[in-house]
Design an enzyme around this catalytic site. Sequence first.
Site, PDB file in Angstrom:
ATOM      1  N   LYS A 100       0.801  -1.227   0.000  1.00  0.00           N
ATOM      2  CA  LYS A 100       0.000   0.000   0.000  1.00  0.00           C
ATOM      3  C   LYS A 100       0.838   1.283   0.000  1.00  0.00           C
ATOM      4  CE  LYS A 100      -4.315  -1.714   0.522  1.00  0.00           C
ATOM      5  NZ  LYS A 100      -4.358  -2.872   1.412  1.00  0.00           N
ATOM      6  N   GLU A 122      -9.909   6.139   3.064  1.00  0.00           N
ATOM      7  CA  GLU A 122     -10.807   5.120   3.609  1.00  0.00           C
ATOM      8  C   GLU A 122      -9.947   3.901   3.901  1.00  0.00           C
ATOM      9  OE1 GLU A 122     -10.218   5.395   0.391  1.00  0.00           O
ATOM     10  OE2 GLU A 122      -9.668   3.313   0.040  1.00  0.00           O
ATOM     11  N   SER A 395       1.749  -9.833  -1.007  1.00  0.00           N
ATOM     12  CA  SER A 395       1.393  -8.414  -0.870  1.00  0.00           C
ATOM     13  C   SER A 395       1.642  -7.820   0.512  1.00  0.00           C
ATOM     14  CB  SER A 395      -0.077  -8.218  -1.248  1.00  0.00           C
ATOM     15  OG  SER A 395      -0.910  -9.080  -0.499  1.00  0.00           O
TER      16      SER A 395
END
Length: 435
Positions: A100, A122, A395
């Site tokens: 991210k 969010e 990830s």
Amino acid sequence: MPNLQRTLMNSYQQPDASGHFGPYGGSFVSETLTHAIQELREAYARYQNDPEFLAEFHYELKHFVGRPSPIYHAARTSREMGGAQIYLKREDLNHTGAHKINNVIGQAMLAKRMGKPRVIAETGAGQHGVATATICARYGLECVVYMGAEDVKRQSPNVYRMKLLGATVVPVESGSKTLKDALNDAMRDWVANVDNTFYIIGTVAGPHPYPMMVRDFQSVIGKECIEQMPAMLTKQKVLGQQPDAVIACVGGGSNAMGIFHPYIPFAKTRLIGVEAAGEGLESGKHSASLQKGSAGVLHGNRTFILQDDNGQITETHSISAGLDYPGVGPEHAWLQEIGRAEYVGITDKEALDAFHYLCRTEGIIPALESSHAVAYAMKLAKTMRPDQSILVNLSGRGDKDIGTVADLSGADFYCRPSCQGQSVKGGEQPIKVVK
Ligand SMILES: *Cc1c(COP(=O)(O)O)cnc(C)c1O
């Protein structure tokens, strides 16, 4: 391979000027946001190829995030599966523990250049919230994170992390009190505060230019792999220069787009996205928008969504909060339609088994999201030869998930005052001895 697909791949240029990936994508926003969206498009168009912008982006990725992330040959797992060699792209080793941060840095750099001192975001599992709070601390930006009240309860360590980093976390009490409701409230905040606020979206969704922009920032993953793989494959005497298959989990689809996109022209490499099949694709309790959804508009773009006959968004389910989203990035809907990428499902149970397996076999605690990709790679490897290869995008790391896993396996995961002096129960799977 059909000719149409070959032509599309060689000339793959998506999206078009208004953000369409075939019939998907675009920009469906209220009048009040048209100006903000236009401003963002112009800013991104101005900076996306700007040498000074790119130099700063890569400097941050190197010194703040710790890139390039390595590729690791999961040798024991590959041997035990008895088929293809499995490689892991270690996004779990990034600062803040997942992919991210790559995207968040790019968008925060744009916010600074656009003179927006306030950032909103969010978050579902809290990973995007933590990454955003981190970069706002780094750049001195005000940070407000919207999070479903249900997720605030489920992910309390991440909520506290965001607070430590100086962010304000707003619990969202509407709807199912999860990610989609948090997205709605963040959009509402943006409408009310467009002048001083930048909305950092955490995945390849939302109105144009977000799906393209987030994909571009995340593409650093796939670009590194293309450079790293040839040496890895030569070492293990695997055929070819690039993997036979690239596998990634798909929530909104950003880690998958990040590793897929640079591989699109490599026609010999299969691209496989793994959705959360939850309790089974036929159970109605899953988050498999591409396999079980249909076209519709959600959060500013046209894509595949899980909806009922009246177009109402249906409840989703996954063991991993990061995959628990009723939509998916529009570019995935397009890649599925042209047949360049395939999408499969992995159930909660299969993901949990792969989670434990990777812990015990490779010494890596994967995120529950990433465990879906690992689970499918293990299945697929068995159908392939040892001189073939699979690259999995790992990830994120699983530290955030140990509470969930402990609850599910009935284990005591930390020593409460009442159990001090007693030994803590280990995992349920017997330790295997390596020869
Ligand atoms: C958020 C998250 C995901 C899902 O988001 P995508 O946009 O589909 O990548 C997957 N893995 C981890 C570790 C995450 O934090």
